[in-house]
Design a protein around this motif. Structure first.
Motif, short mmCIF file in Angstrom:
data_model
loop_
_atom_site.label_atom_id
_atom_site.label_comp_id
_atom_site.label_asym_id
_atom_site.label_seq_id
_atom_site.Cartn_x
_atom_site.Cartn_y
_atom_site.Cartn_z
N GLY A 460 0.81 -1.22 0.00
CA GLY A 460 0.00 0.00 0.00
C GLY A 460 0.84 1.26 0.00
N LYS A 461 2.14 1.13 0.29
CA LYS A 461 3.03 2.30 0.28
C LYS A 461 3.53 2.64 -1.12
CE LYS A 461 4.87 1.08 4.87
NZ LYS A 461 6.12 0.77 5.62
N LEU A 462 3.30 1.74 -2.06
CA LEU A 462 3.84 1.93 -3.42
C LEU A 462 2.93 2.86 -4.21
CD1 LEU A 462 4.83 -1.79 -4.14
CD2 LEU A 462 6.23 0.03 -3.15
N GLN A 463 2.90 4.10 -3.81
CA GLN A 463 1.94 5.05 -4.36
C GLN A 463 2.29 5.56 -5.75
OE1 GLN A 463 -1.05 5.93 -3.05
NE2 GLN A 463 -0.65 4.37 -1.48
N ASN A 464 3.44 5.11 -6.30
CA ASN A 464 3.80 5.49 -7.67
C ASN A 464 3.69 4.31 -8.63
OD1 ASN A 464 4.66 8.32 -7.37
ND2 ASN A 464 6.25 7.46 -6.04
N LEU A 465 3.17 3.19 -8.13
CA LEU A 465 3.13 1.96 -8.93
C LEU A 465 2.14 2.10 -10.09
CD1 LEU A 465 4.71 -0.68 -8.60
CD2 LEU A 465 2.66 -1.67 -7.56
N ILE A 466 2.61 1.77 -11.28
CA ILE A 466 1.78 1.80 -12.48
C ILE A 466 1.35 0.40 -12.88
CG2 ILE A 466 1.78 2.35 -14.95
CD1 ILE A 466 3.72 4.61 -14.36
N SER A 467 2.25 -0.57 -12.72
CA SER A 467 1.96 -1.93 -13.16
C SER A 467 2.41 -2.91 -12.07
CB SER A 467 2.71 -2.23 -14.47
OG SER A 467 2.56 -3.58 -14.83
N LEU A 468 1.51 -3.83 -11.69
CA LEU A 468 1.80 -4.85 -10.68
C LEU A 468 1.39 -6.21 -11.23
CD1 LEU A 468 2.59 -5.80 -7.83
CD2 LEU A 468 0.27 -5.23 -7.08
N ASP A 469 2.36 -7.11 -11.38
CA ASP A 469 2.07 -8.44 -11.91
C ASP A 469 2.68 -9.50 -10.98
OD1 ASP A 469 1.61 -10.73 -13.36
OD2 ASP A 469 2.14 -9.83 -15.29
N LEU A 470 1.80 -10.18 -10.24
CA LEU A 470 2.20 -11.26 -9.32
C LEU A 470 1.62 -12.59 -9.77
CD1 LEU A 470 1.50 -9.43 -5.91
CD2 LEU A 470 3.60 -9.40 -7.28
N SER A 471 1.21 -12.69 -11.00
CA SER A 471 0.50 -13.87 -11.49
C SER A 471 1.40 -15.10 -11.54
CB SER A 471 -0.07 -13.58 -12.89
OG SER A 471 0.97 -13.29 -13.80
N SER A 472 0.73 -16.27 -11.64
CA SER A 472 1.40 -17.56 -11.79
C SER A 472 2.41 -17.83 -10.68
CB SER A 472 2.08 -17.64 -13.17
OG SER A 472 1.14 -17.51 -14.21
N ASN A 473 1.93 -17.74 -9.46
CA ASN A 473 2.70 -18.11 -8.27
C ASN A 473 1.83 -19.01 -7.42
OD1 ASN A 473 5.49 -16.75 -8.03
ND2 ASN A 473 4.21 -15.07 -8.78
N ASP A 474 2.19 -19.16 -6.14
CA ASP A 474 1.39 -19.96 -5.21
C ASP A 474 0.90 -19.09 -4.05
OD1 ASP A 474 1.85 -22.38 -6.64
OD2 ASP A 474 3.84 -22.53 -5.73
N LEU A 475 0.57 -17.86 -4.35
CA LEU A 475 0.13 -16.93 -3.31
C LEU A 475 -1.25 -17.33 -2.80
CD1 LEU A 475 1.27 -13.61 -5.03
CD2 LEU A 475 2.45 -14.89 -3.23
N GLU A 476 -1.50 -17.05 -1.52
CA GLU A 476 -2.78 -17.41 -0.91
C GLU A 476 -3.21 -16.29 0.03
OE1 GLU A 476 -1.76 -21.08 0.87
OE2 GLU A 476 -0.55 -20.20 2.47
N GLY A 477 -4.33 -16.52 0.69
CA GLY A 477 -4.87 -15.49 1.57
C GLY A 477 -5.67 -14.47 0.78
N GLY A 478 -6.12 -13.45 1.47
CA GLY A 478 -6.91 -12.41 0.81
C GLY A 478 -6.04 -11.39 0.12
N ILE A 479 -6.66 -10.67 -0.81
CA ILE A 479 -5.95 -9.56 -1.46
C ILE A 479 -6.02 -8.37 -0.51
CG2 ILE A 479 -5.81 -8.06 -3.47
CD1 ILE A 479 -7.41 -10.17 -5.01
N PRO A 480 -4.88 -7.85 -0.05
CA PRO A 480 -4.93 -6.73 0.90
C PRO A 480 -5.69 -5.54 0.32
CG PRO A 480 -2.69 -7.57 0.65
CD PRO A 480 -3.51 -8.22 -0.42
N ARG A 481 -6.52 -4.94 1.13
CA ARG A 481 -7.25 -3.76 0.67
C ARG A 481 -6.29 -2.66 0.23
NH1 ARG A 481 -12.70 -3.58 2.10
NH2 ARG A 481 -13.40 -5.41 3.29
N GLU A 482 -5.10 -2.68 0.82
CA GLU A 482 -4.12 -1.64 0.49
C GLU A 482 -3.75 -1.65 -1.00
OE1 GLU A 482 -3.77 -2.48 4.84
OE2 GLU A 482 -3.97 -3.66 3.00
N VAL A 483 -3.79 -2.85 -1.62
CA VAL A 483 -3.47 -2.93 -3.05
C VAL A 483 -4.48 -2.13 -3.86
CG1 VAL A 483 -3.37 -4.50 -5.03
CG2 VAL A 483 -2.27 -5.12 -2.87
N PHE A 484 -5.74 -2.18 -3.43
CA PHE A 484 -6.79 -1.48 -4.18
C PHE A 484 -6.83 0.01 -3.87
CE2 PHE A 484 -8.39 -5.91 -3.99
CZ PHE A 484 -8.46 -6.15 -5.35
N THR A 485 -5.99 0.47 -2.98
CA THR A 485 -5.90 1.91 -2.73
C THR A 485 -4.83 2.56 -3.58
OG1 THR A 485 -4.29 1.66 -0.92
CG2 THR A 485 -6.63 1.54 -0.33
#
Length: 1013
Positions: A460-485
């Motif tokens: 959530g601190k990455l306030q200059n992020l334009i593109s985020l790609d974490l696909s094709s991994n083994d991530l689990e849990g919920g998507i942090p609300r901070e990502v959507f901010t």
């Protein structure tokens, strides 16, 4: 009068006789400058030349310097004043002029040949303007010239051989123009030359060996042309060279192993983007003063030799895109030697065959290092924690390797990092929360690894992020609300192919500028929030293969830019929202395998059944009688009626055939007769049946003179039927012109005319239609506007766009040069270029075509309209002044189409007003800021796969630069300055050959600076 008085009088008289023209010369020069002022336009709010008037001394005018003793103009400095207009021929009357500075304005027109009258001229600088036309050979009369700088203009034609007579010339800069032809041998006569810059043109042929006679030259720059062959061995004897740049050409052969001994003063050596072969020239490591070494994207092989530790002043080193090899585990130890290069800022060894582990000593690399690229190799082992010591890094790319282990948290110490790409490796463990400390990050790519655990909320601190790609991994849990901010996300959010759970929070509404969201293939559940409708810029949305339930929100209709929507393989229920049909840009909709029910809408995207996927929803239906499972009696009645109607139609068609022979226009018969035997004429009844009564659902498009319908003939052949609107003015002439143009034209890149229909409809009205092969992938315009996309939601790739423009150029080359009679299309635009099932582009719609091969017949049959020919935005400027249709006019339209294909911007876009056009918008950005005006899908992608090979980011940028150069050369104002379509085709094919040159796997976010020095 005494003798002394007489002497004084005689002396005065002698002086007057000696300088009889001083006042008259000043008057001539004053008139010359005022004429120059009249040809130049200035900003009314800042009149730069307001001091130029007849009431003041011209030597006091702004930018004018005179010889004190005689009051003659010796210097004219108008640089950087924002001037427009042209250079008046009157400038040739400034006979004592020594220095002329016109750089950094917006002057256009051509350079006057009267410049050749300035016999005292020493410096001519007209760089950074919009000057076109040819270089006047008369400049060779200015034998005192020491500096000639015409760079960054729009000059075309050949380099005059006469320039070789300027024996005092020390600087010749013709870079960044549109010059063609070969480099004249006579340039070798410029014995005083120290700087020669011919970069960024369209020069071809081989380098003349005479350049080896330029023994005083220190700066030799010929990058970004179409030159080929071996470099003459004589060039390697120019021992005074400090700057040697031949990048982005088509040179081949080996570089002498002793180059470092023969060119001992080199500071810059740039041979990238060629076809050089052989081993790495070991002797360059003896150039202890070298600052820039660029060998990238050639065919060098073998190991990287030792000696890199000697290059203490090195600031750029790139060997990317070759076939250099090393052996594990110590194959990257040469990086240790580079720790002695304390000024190093740019290091690229990506896209090779290097094996080994990254040494811990990597942390001792220069503290000035900003870009470090290792992607697309065979690197093993883990990322050393010492990487965090390279504190100035702004780009770190290690993608497409075999790096394993965990991501070291020390990466969080790289506070200046803007791009981090570790994609497609074997990284495991959790994503370090420390990455959230990289607050300047704009692009983060970790896809294609084995990462596990949850997404850190610190993102959530990455306030200059334009593109985020974490696909094709083994991530689990919920998507942090901070990502959507992260409201900065404007390109991509890709979390697909993981095991993420939970619901979609309303904070998604913060992503108002994002183009693509992919959450598919996870374990997400709950309702799709209404707040998804706030993502107003969204073009691609995929949430397939999750467990979303409830109804599809009506607010999804607010996504007016949406082109692809995939909600398949979920548990959605309820009706399909009516609002979806209002999304005009939508051309792919997949709602299959849900629990949807009710009536399927028939408007909008639902008109195109091939673009909509609804299978696996058993309670959906296409009419109000959803509950009926058997054949209704009304259906049976309809079948009976249809059978009777069919018999009647057969009778009517027979009558039509008889009547048509009597009613066919006699003037049309020659054209039709030429078609008989090749294309059997089809009946109205068959076309009526093939198009389902010309149903609106089969309507493919509508033009000025007709409508085009999709149809299926009785033998199962799919066709496109162009039905003329005979009431429209010019429709019949358009029909005749199209038949005439295609009568003898046969080419794989022309839409094939199958047959004609000359008949009467069921109301006894005249009916005419052209039947073409069906192009299953629609028009090029559909793809540019986003109305069509591939099944994976992607648009046209770079390779597909390049292939398409080559296909178009091939068609035009055939029509202009190889057809039985020369044909000019006169209406080239994306909607008239079609794509078949194999994405082959074909030119169609010859309704405005002009046949130039036989004049009399052409005048009679091929003129479709009066006045301007073409469509607004694509019409060449000379047509507006009464110019006749020509092949060069087609070239202009083709160039505009190419710019549109590369930028995604229509020439009629509302942002292009006043003096700003699509062409000038791109030309202003070319080449340094080119990526800012191109289609984002072409510039944000990293390495792409094509067949079994990968095309790196750097090679894509090179290709785009070359394509834009061709487009700008095709859209020159003057027809004579434009490329021929054959030349454009040859250059584009060469560009494709370079792009598709076999290479090793490349990285996904390879943001290499393509500034060729």
């Amino acid at each position: 009068m005494d003798s002394s008085s007489l002497l004084i009088s005689c002396t005065v008289l002698a002086l007057l006789l000696t300088f009889p023209s001083s006042s008259s010369s000043n008057l001539v020069e004053q008139e010359a400058l005022l004429s120059l002022k009249a040809s130049i336009e200035t900003d009314p709010s800042a009149p730069s030349l307001s001091s130029w008037n007849e009431t003041s001394d011209l030597c006091q005018w702004r930018g004018v310097t005179c010889n004190n003793s005689r009051g003659r103009v010796t210097t004219l400095d108008l640089s950087g004043l924002g001037l427009t207009g042209s250079v008046s021929p009157s400038i040739g009357n400034l006979s004592q002029l020594q220095f002329l500075f016109l750089q950094k304005n917006q002057l256009s027109g051509e350079l006057p040949r009267q410049l050749g009258a300035l016999l005292h001229l020493q410096v001519l600088n007209a760089s950074s303007n919009l000057i076109g036309g040819a270089i006047p050979p008369h400049i060779s009369n200015c034998l005192n010239l020491t500096a000639l700088d015409l760079s960054s203009n729009k000059l075309s034609g050949r380099i005059p051989a006469e320039l070789g007579s300027l024996s005092k010339l020390k600087l010749l800069d013709l870079g960044k123009n549109f010059l063609t032809g070969t480099i004249p041998d006579t340039i070798g006569n410029l014995s005083s030359l120290s700087t020669l810059d011919l970069a960024t043109n369209f020069l071809n042929g081989e380098i003349p060996s005479d350049l080896g006679r330029l023994h005083k030259i220190s700066h030799l720059q010929i990058s970004i042309n179409n030159l080929t062959g071996h470099l003459p061995s004589s060039l390697y004897n120019l021992s005074s060279l400090t700057f040697f740049a031949f990048a982005l050409n088509d040179f081949f052969g080996e570089i002498p192993g002793d180059i470092g001994h023969r060119l001992p003063n080199l500071l810059t050596l740039n041979f990238c983007f060629n076809k050089f072969t052989g081993l790495y020239p070991r002797s360059v490591h003896n150039l202890t003063n070298i600052q820039t070494l660029r060998f990238s994207y050639n065919l060098f092989h073998g190991p990287v030799p030792s000696g890199l530790g000697n290059l203490h002043d090195l600031n750029m080193y790139t060997i990317a895109g070759n076939q250099f090899v090393s052996s594990a585990p110590n194959g990257l130890e040469f990086l240790t030697a580079m720790t002695n290069s304390t000024k190093l800022e740019y290091l690229a060894i990506n896209d090779n065959l290097l094996e080994g582990m990254i040494p811990d000593s990597v942390g001792n690399l220069s503290k000035s290092l900003t870009k470090f690229m290792l992607g697309g190799n065979r690197i093993l082992g883990s990322i050393p924690a010492s990487i965090g010591q390279i504190s100035s890094l702004s780009l770190l790319n290690m993608s497409y390797n075999s790096i394993s282990g965990e991501i070291p948290p020390e990466i969080g110490q790289l506070k200046q990092l803007t791009v981090l790409d570790l994609a497609y490796n074997k990284l495991s463990g959790k994503i370090p929360a420390d990455i959230g400390e990289l607050t300047m990050l704009t692009k983060l790519g970790l896809f294609g690894n084995q990462l596990e655990g949850s997404i850190p909320s610190s993102f959530g601190k990455l306030q200059n992020l334009i593109s985020l790609d974490l696909s094709s991994n083994d991530l689990e849990g919920g998507i942090p609300r901070e990502v959507f901010t992260l409201s900065s996300l404007s390109s991509l959010l890709n979390l697909s192919h993981n095991s993420l759970m939970g619901s979609l929070p309303q904070e998604i509404s913060n992503l108002q500028n994002i183009i693509a969201i992919d959450l598919s293939y996870n374990l997400l559940s709950g309702n799709i929030t209404d707040y998804i409708g706030k993502c107003g810029s969204l073009q691609t949305l995929s949430m397939a293969n999750n467990s979303f339930s409830g109804e599809i929100p009506e607010t999804i209709g607010n996504l007016k830019a949406l082109q692809s929507l995939d909600l398949s393989l979920n548990q959605l229920s309820g009706p399909i929202p009516d609002s979806i049909r209002e999304i005009q840009a939508l051309d792919y909709l997949n709602l299959s395998f849900n629990n949807l029910e009710g009536v399927v809408p028939t408007e909008g995207v639902f008109r195109n059944h091939s673009a909509v996927h609804l299978e696996g929803n058993s309670r959906l239906c296409y009419s109000s009688s959803c509950k009926s499972t058997g054949i209704h009696w009304k259906v049976l009645y309809s079948i009976i009626v249809a059978s009777v109607a069919l018999v009647l139609l057969l009778v009517v068609s027979s009558i039509c055939i008889f009547l048509i022979k009597r009613r066919t226009n006699k003037n049309f018969l020659p054209t039709m007769n030429s078609m008989k035997g090749k294309h059997p004429i089809i009946s109205y009844e068959e076309l009526h049946r093939a198009t389902e009564s010309f149903a609106a659902t089969n309507l493919l498009g509508r033009g000025s003179f007709g409508c085009v319908y999709k149809g299926v003939l009785g033998d199962g052949v799919k066709v496109a039927v162009k039905v003329l609107i005979l009431e429209a003015g010019g429709a019949l002439k358009s029909f005749l012109a199209e038949c005439e143009a295609l009568r003898n034209a046969r080419h794989r890149n022309l839409v094939k005319l199958i047959t004609l229909c000359l008949s009467l409809d069921f109301k006894n009205n005249e009916f005419r239609a052209l039947v073409y092969e069906f192009m299953s992938n629609g028009s090029l315009d559909d793809w540019i506007r986003g109305k069509r996309r591939h099944a994976d939601s992607s648009g046209l790739s770079l390779v597909e766009r390049l292939n398409a423009i080559i296909d178009m150029a091939s068609a035009l080359d055939y029509l202009h040069n190889d057809c039985e009679v020369q044909v000019v299309h006169c209406d080239l635009k994306p909607s008239n270029v079609m794509l078949d099932e194999y994405m082959t582009a074909k030119v169609g719609d010859f309704g405005l075509a002009k046949v130039l091969g036989h004049k009399d017949e052409a005048e009679e049959h091929s003129t479709a309209t009066h006045g301007l020919k073409g469509s607004i935005g694509y019409i060449p400027p000379e047509y507006g002044f009464g110019g006749k249709p020509s092949a060069k006019g087609d070239v202009y339209s083709y160039g505009v189409m190419l710019l549109e294909l590369l930028t995604g911007k229509s020439p009629t876009n509302e942002q292009f007003a006043g003096n700003l056009s699509l062409k000038t918008w791109v030309a202003t950005a070319f080449p340094c800021e080119l990526m800012q005006v191109l289609d984002a899908e072409l510039t944000i992608a990293g390495a792409v796969n094509y067949g079994r090979q990968q095309i790196s980011r750097e090679k894509q940028d090179e290709c785009l630069t070359s394509m834009v150069r061709v487009a700008l050369a095709c859209t020159e104002e003057s027809p004579d300055a434009r490329l021929t379509i054959r030349d454009a085709l040859a250059q584009l094919k060469s560009t494709r050959d370079d792009l598709m040159r076999p290479a090793v796997a490349t990285n996904n976010y390879n943001y290499i600076n393509v500034n060729i020095q």
